[in-house]
Every structure is written in C-alpha cells, then in structure tokens.
Enzyme design. Structure first.
Site, PDB file in Angstrom:
ATOM      1  N   ARG A  34      70.766  31.595  18.039  1.00 33.74           N
ATOM      2  CA  ARG A  34      71.917  32.211  18.597  1.00 33.74           C
ATOM      3  C   ARG A  34      73.096  31.410  17.878  1.00 33.74           C
ATOM      4  O   ARG A  34      74.527  31.211  18.220  1.00 33.74           O
ATOM      5  CB  ARG A  34      72.370  30.661  20.143  1.00 33.74           C
ATOM      6  CG  ARG A  34      71.865  31.678  21.069  1.00 33.74           C
ATOM      7  CD  ARG A  34      71.535  32.372  22.170  1.00 33.74           C
ATOM      8  NE  ARG A  34      71.202  32.610  22.864  1.00 33.74           N
ATOM      9  CZ  ARG A  34      71.299  32.271  24.379  1.00 33.74           C
ATOM     10  NH1 ARG A  34      73.099  31.671  24.448  1.00 33.74           N
ATOM     11  NH2 ARG A  34      71.178  32.328  25.344  1.00 33.74           N
ATOM     12  N   ASP A  94      69.941  40.666  23.946  1.00 29.72           N
ATOM     13  CA  ASP A  94      69.886  40.194  24.677  1.00 29.72           C
ATOM     14  C   ASP A  94      68.234  40.084  25.523  1.00 29.72           C
ATOM     15  O   ASP A  94      67.687  40.987  25.574  1.00 29.72           O
ATOM     16  CB  ASP A  94      71.085  39.581  25.822  1.00 29.72           C
ATOM     17  CG  ASP A  94      70.793  38.186  26.966  1.00 29.72           C
ATOM     18  OD1 ASP A  94      71.196  37.039  26.247  1.00 29.72           O
ATOM     19  OD2 ASP A  94      69.575  38.158  27.634  1.00 29.72           O
ATOM     20  N   ARG A 120      79.467  32.828  20.093  1.00 26.75           N
ATOM     21  CA  ARG A 120      80.575  31.581  20.602  1.00 26.75           C
ATOM     22  C   ARG A 120      81.222  30.535  19.885  1.00 26.75           C
ATOM     23  O   ARG A 120      82.482  30.595  20.216  1.00 26.75           O
ATOM     24  CB  ARG A 120      81.061  31.354  21.994  1.00 26.75           C
ATOM     25  CG  ARG A 120      80.716  32.718  22.318  1.00 26.75           C
ATOM     26  CD  ARG A 120      81.029  32.264  24.455  1.00 26.75           C
ATOM     27  NE  ARG A 120      79.583  31.735  24.535  1.00 26.75           N
ATOM     28  CZ  ARG A 120      79.336  30.975  25.439  1.00 26.75           C
ATOM     29  NH1 ARG A 120      80.075  31.155  27.217  1.00 26.75           N
ATOM     30  NH2 ARG A 120      78.023  30.713  25.691  1.00 26.75           N
ATOM     31  N   TYR A 143      64.056  34.892  35.575  1.00 23.97           N
ATOM     32  CA  TYR A 143      65.616  35.212  35.515  1.00 23.97           C
ATOM     33  C   TYR A 143      65.486  36.705  36.954  1.00 23.97           C
ATOM     34  O   TYR A 143      66.148  36.699  37.814  1.00 23.97           O
ATOM     35  CB  TYR A 143      66.231  36.279  34.752  1.00 23.97           C
ATOM     36  CG  TYR A 143      67.160  35.094  33.507  1.00 23.97           C
ATOM     37  CD1 TYR A 143      67.597  34.392  33.761  1.00 23.97           C
ATOM     38  CD2 TYR A 143      66.057  34.649  32.784  1.00 23.97           C
ATOM     39  CE1 TYR A 143      68.279  33.349  32.393  1.00 23.97           C
ATOM     40  CE2 TYR A 143      66.452  33.593  31.642  1.00 23.97           C
ATOM     41  CZ  TYR A 143      67.531  32.974  31.791  1.00 23.97           C
ATOM     42  OH  TYR A 143      68.163  32.202  31.335  1.00 23.97           O
ATOM     43  N   ARG A 201      84.400  41.001  19.977  1.00 22.77           N
ATOM     44  CA  ARG A 201      84.425  41.005  21.274  1.00 22.77           C
ATOM     45  C   ARG A 201      84.826  41.097  22.488  1.00 22.77           C
ATOM     46  O   ARG A 201      84.017  41.311  23.206  1.00 22.77           O
ATOM     47  CB  ARG A 201      83.030  39.574  21.837  1.00 22.77           C
ATOM     48  CG  ARG A 201      81.495  39.568  21.491  1.00 22.77           C
ATOM     49  CD  ARG A 201      80.656  40.634  21.717  1.00 22.77           C
ATOM     50  NE  ARG A 201      80.846  40.481  23.514  1.00 22.77           N
ATOM     51  CZ  ARG A 201      80.925  39.489  24.673  1.00 22.77           C
ATOM     52  NH1 ARG A 201      79.974  39.078  23.780  1.00 22.77           N
ATOM     53  NH2 ARG A 201      81.060  39.563  25.483  1.00 22.77           N
TER      54      ARG A 201
HETATM   55  O1  1CP Z   1      72.749  34.833  17.688  1.00 20.58           O
HETATM   56  C1  1CP Z   1      70.996  35.162  17.998  1.00 20.58           C
HETATM   57  O2  1CP Z   1      69.915  33.930  18.297  1.00 20.58           O
HETATM   58  C2  1CP Z   1      71.176  36.588  18.948  1.00 20.58           C
HETATM   59  C3  1CP Z   1      71.643  36.650  20.649  1.00 20.58           C
HETATM   60  C4  1CP Z   1      70.912  36.728  21.515  1.00 20.58           C
HETATM   61  C5  1CP Z   1      69.532  35.396  22.081  1.00 20.58           C
HETATM   62  C6  1CP Z   1      68.312  35.430  20.482  1.00 20.58           C
HETATM   63  C7  1CP Z   1      71.474  36.040  22.238  1.00 20.58           C
HETATM   64  C8  1CP Z   1      72.807  36.504  22.546  1.00 20.58           C
HETATM   65  N1  1CP Z   1      71.308  36.146  23.646  1.00 20.58           N
HETATM   66  C9  1CP Z   1      69.611  35.852  23.477  1.00 20.58           C
HETATM   67  C10 1CP Z   1      68.135  35.819  24.156  1.00 20.58           C
HETATM   68  C11 1CP Z   1      68.137  34.560  25.730  1.00 20.58           C
HETATM   69  N2  1CP Z   1      69.485  35.075  26.250  1.00 20.58           N
HETATM   70  C12 1CP Z   1      67.545  33.797  25.692  1.00 20.58           C
HETATM   71  C13 1CP Z   1      66.540  33.233  24.460  1.00 20.58           C
HETATM   72  C14 1CP Z   1      67.191  32.200  23.817  1.00 20.58           C
HETATM   73  C15 1CP Z   1      67.662  30.635  24.306  1.00 20.58           C
HETATM   74  O3  1CP Z   1      66.845  30.716  25.370  1.00 20.58           O
HETATM   75  O4  1CP Z   1      68.540  30.314  24.284  1.00 20.58           O
HETATM   76  C16 1CP Z   1      67.949  33.286  27.066  1.00 20.58           C
HETATM   77  C17 1CP Z   1      67.491  32.764  27.993  1.00 20.58           C
HETATM   78  C18 1CP Z   1      68.974  33.957  27.193  1.00 20.58           C
HETATM   79  C19 1CP Z   1      69.573  34.823  28.444  1.00 20.58           C
HETATM   80  C20 1CP Z   1      71.180  34.224  28.581  1.00 20.58           C
HETATM   81  N3  1CP Z   1      71.942  35.286  28.157  1.00 20.58           N
HETATM   82  C21 1CP Z   1      71.531  33.348  28.295  1.00 20.58           C
HETATM   83  C22 1CP Z   1      70.974  31.274  28.887  1.00 20.58           C
HETATM   84  C23 1CP Z   1      71.194  31.543  30.696  1.00 20.58           C
HETATM   85  C24 1CP Z   1      70.659  29.920  31.264  1.00 20.58           C
HETATM   86  O5  1CP Z   1      70.008  30.817  31.990  1.00 20.58           O
HETATM   87  O6  1CP Z   1      71.155  28.840  30.780  1.00 20.58           O
HETATM   88  C25 1CP Z   1      73.196  33.639  28.887  1.00 20.58           C
HETATM   89  C26 1CP Z   1      74.132  32.315  28.690  1.00 20.58           C
HETATM   90  C27 1CP Z   1      72.994  34.915  27.925  1.00 20.58           C
HETATM   91  C28 1CP Z   1      73.863  35.682  27.705  1.00 20.58           C
HETATM   92  C29 1CP Z   1      74.196  35.788  26.135  1.00 20.58           C
HETATM   93  N4  1CP Z   1      73.374  36.425  25.533  1.00 20.58           N
HETATM   94  C30 1CP Z   1      73.890  36.244  23.818  1.00 20.58           C
HETATM   95  C31 1CP Z   1      75.361  35.726  23.725  1.00 20.58           C
HETATM   96  C32 1CP Z   1      76.128  35.484  22.970  1.00 20.58           C
HETATM   97  C33 1CP Z   1      75.093  35.532  25.671  1.00 20.58           C
HETATM   98  C34 1CP Z   1      76.749  34.631  26.165  1.00 20.58           C
HETATM   99  C35 1CP Z   1      77.301  36.122  26.720  1.00 20.58           C
HETATM  100  C36 1CP Z   1      78.939  36.512  25.748  1.00 20.58           C
HETATM  101  O7  1CP Z   1      79.032  36.018  24.575  1.00 20.58           O
HETATM  102  O8  1CP Z   1      79.907  36.686  26.324  1.00 20.58           O
END
Ligand code: 1CP
Length: 347
Positions: free
Chosen positions: A31, A80, A35, A155, A44
C-alpha cells in the site's frame, strides 16, 4: 521466460526474492501508493477507486508516485484485489473508508455458477497500464498482484469487510463442495488476472491472502491450500518470483510456503528469524509493524535494525511492513526508513 532478458534482472529486489547475494536489502511497502501521499489524494480527487483502476495513465502515475518519492526498490501496480472479480461480472463498489462492498453476496451454488471466467479482453486496461509502467520504470521492477481465493471469497460471501469471517466459515463448513467450486472459480479468475500482468511485463507477483490468518492450519490445508497452490504452481513457468502474503499467519507459514511461493510475506507478529525456520528455505518479506512509523525516530531506527538482523536468517530478505501502510502515516518517515534500510544493510 521473457523476464530473463529484462533490465530489472540484476535488481536487488529480484536477487533477494531468489535468495541471491545483494548489495543491500531491498525495500518496498505494501500500500505504498495511496492515502499517505498528498500527491495521490490530489490525482484521485473526484474519481472513484474502481474507475481509477481502469484508467491506465492514472494507474501509471499513481504507481510511480512512491517510487519517485521514497526511492523504493520495487513498484506495485495500483489496482485492487476485487478488480478482476468486477471484471467477471460481480456487481460491486469500493466504498471510501470501508473497502469492497458486494451488491449481491455469493451464498448459493447458483450464485457460484454465475461467476464467469475472465480473459485478457476483460482487463485490457491492466495490460495497458503494465506496459506503460514497464517503460517508465526502467530498471525498477514492477510487482503484479491478485487476491488469493480465500480472501476474495470472504468479500464475496460476507458482502464486504468482516472481522470474524463468520459467514465465510459457515459456508465452508455447511457446503464444502460448493465452497470448493467457488474457490476453484476464483482461482481461475486470479490466475487469468496474474497471467495478463506477467504477459505485459511485471517482474514478480504477489498473491495476497490477507485474511487467511482467520483459519486454523487444518482448515487452511483442507479448504484453501489446494486453490492457492493451483494459482501459484500454474505460474511456476512464468519466470517471475511468486510472493505469498497473509496477516496473522504464524501457524500457517509452512503451509503458505508449500502453496508454491518463492517468498513468504510475514506480518509483524512473527520475528523473521523464526519465520525463516518455518518456510522451508524460502526467502521472506516483511515485517516492520505498520504502527512503528508513529514512534520517535530512535525507536523506529532500532526496530528497522532488528528486522534487518532477523532477516539475515533467511536466504533472501525483502524489507517491507508487516501489512499495508496506514493512511495516517507520515510519508517523510517512510522515505527515511528506505534510506536507513539501504545504508544499514549495505554489504
Ligand atoms: O500501493 C499498493 O500497495 C497498491 C495498491 C493496492 C493493493 C495492493 C490497493 C489499492 N489495494 C490492494 C490490495 C488489497 N485490497 C488487499 C490486499 C492487501 C491488504 O491486505 O491490505 C485487500 C484486502 C483489499 C481490499 C480493500 N480494498 C480494502 C480493505 C478492506 C478491509 O477488508 O479491511 C480497502 C480499504 C480497499 C480499497 C483500496 N484499495 C487500494 C486503495 C488505495 C484503497 C483505498 C481507497 C481509496 O484510496 O479511495
């Protein structure tokens, strides 16, 4: 195969993944795009998360931001884990502050039947983004990724994020055959998504099974391992290192390595020297507690040095956090950590 001739080959990141000698320990952050970066929040603005993932030029810009800012040793594709599931026709949204929300959760055999396979045409924007990125990144490797069947299934079954994964586990125990059918379909979707990224030029792939730590080792081996193993072993001939990561996986590290990983990602709860003993001679990735960034610098410095020292027990170590960068993180602290990892580990 194609990866063997590329300019990323001699990079510290790929060498560490393969357990080869490195000039310094490579570092990137899960990540790292997101943010914690003001430049991310700026680009964004007004664009939904899923929509952002479908615009190759925006994906390219966001993926490059942490590389420019922190000088990390690898980029990770901005996308994602639910992107390929949406491409397979599942109606979903990524809700700010929540995460993925599924319109009609998958609860029956008929729901599973509706999950169709994907091909390259369904995610052509990912192919395009990776090709743009490979050109822009030059010698810096790009990591592709996907969600593992269990985490995706969670999910889909829960309908959104869950703390206990109760509905997912209930499904698993009540209808094991339907559960296996669901995971088999998700494994094919994940595999197709990763193959598109490999064909477009990513240098490594990470399979995120973020929530696998909710399971006992026995349930992991029965209900999950065969499906993750199908994904990872099908990529054995792709010529790129395969990283396998989950949170709270101390009892699962051996099994996760057996799933076919070259590198096992470890959360902050298990010291890397202990993890190294459990993953069967594989390289490790991790594992600074993402909350350590909020400590005074001298505490951060001690923790970084400890993680580096523990990592020396493994044949290869890629420095990372034990889970994703928290949104409240001060980006400048991450840059300082990158510099410290590089200087403190220089051989
Ligand atoms: O920089 C990076 O790492 C690339 C971006 C990335 C990755 C690898 C995003 C962007 N998502 C992911 C993978 C992801 N998505 C995972 C596996 C990694 C981890 O465990 O953190 C998971 C579980 C998700 C699901 C997801 N998508 C969540 C978690 C929700 C929960 O169950 O707690 C969330 C908050 C998102 C949205 C998301 N994905 C990525 C971003 C930057 C965001 C936030 C939304 C935004 O900025 O508007």
């Amino acid at each position: 195969m194609q990866a063997m001739t590329r300019e990323t080959e001699g990079s510290a990141f790929l060498r560490a993944c393969r357990g080869e000698p490195v000039p310094y320990t490579p570092v990137w952050f899960m990540r790292q795009a997101g943010r914690s970066l003001p430049e991310y929040r700026r680009v964004r603005e007004g664009i939904g998360m899923l929509e952002s993932c479908r615009r190759p030029e925006l994906v390219c810009e966001i993926t490059l931001q942490p590389v420019r800012r922190h000088r990390v040793d690898a980029a990770i594709l901005f996308s994602d884990i639910v992107v390929p599931v949406a491409a397979a026709g599942v109606e979903l949204d990524i809700v700010p502050g929540t995460g993925p929300v599924i319109a009609e959760p998958v609860r029956t055999a008929a729901d599973v039947e509706r999950l169709r396979p994907i091909d390259g045409a369904d995610v052509s924007y990912v192919d395009e983004a990776v090709r743009l990125l490979v050109k822009e990144l030059g010698p810096t490797p790009l990591i592709g990724f996907a969600g593992a069947p269990f985490t995706l299934a969670s999910y889909l079954v829960e309908g959104g994020p869950s703390r206990t994964h109760a509905k997912t586990k209930a499904f698993m125990y009540q209808a094991p055959q339907v559960w296996h059918a669901l995971c088999a379909r998700l494994a094919e979707i994940t595999l197709a998504f990763l193959r598109v990224q490999v064909a477009a030029g990513v240098s490594a792939v990470q399979l995120f099974d973020s929530w696998a730590g909710a399971l006992s080792e026995r349930d992991y081996r029965r209900f999950v391992l065969p499906h993750s193993s199908h994904v990872l072993s099908s990529l054995a001939d792709a010529g790129v290192p395969r990283i396998h990561f989950g949170v709270g996986t101390a009892p699962l590290l051996t099994a996760m390595g057996e799933a076919g990983a070259d590198v096992v990602g470890v959360d902050w709860r298990t010291p890397l020297d202990q993890a190294a003993g459990r993953v069967g001679g594989r390289a490790v990735q991790g594992n600074l507690d993402p909350c350590v960034v909020f400590a005074p610098w001298d505490v951060i410095e001690d923790e970084v040095r400890r993680v580096l020292a523990d990592g020396r027990s493994a044949p290869g170590h890629v420095f990372n956090l034990g889970h994703g960068v928290l949104p409240e993180t001060d980006a400048e602290v991450l840059t300082r950590i990158v510099d410290l990892v590089h200087t403190a580990s220089a051989r």
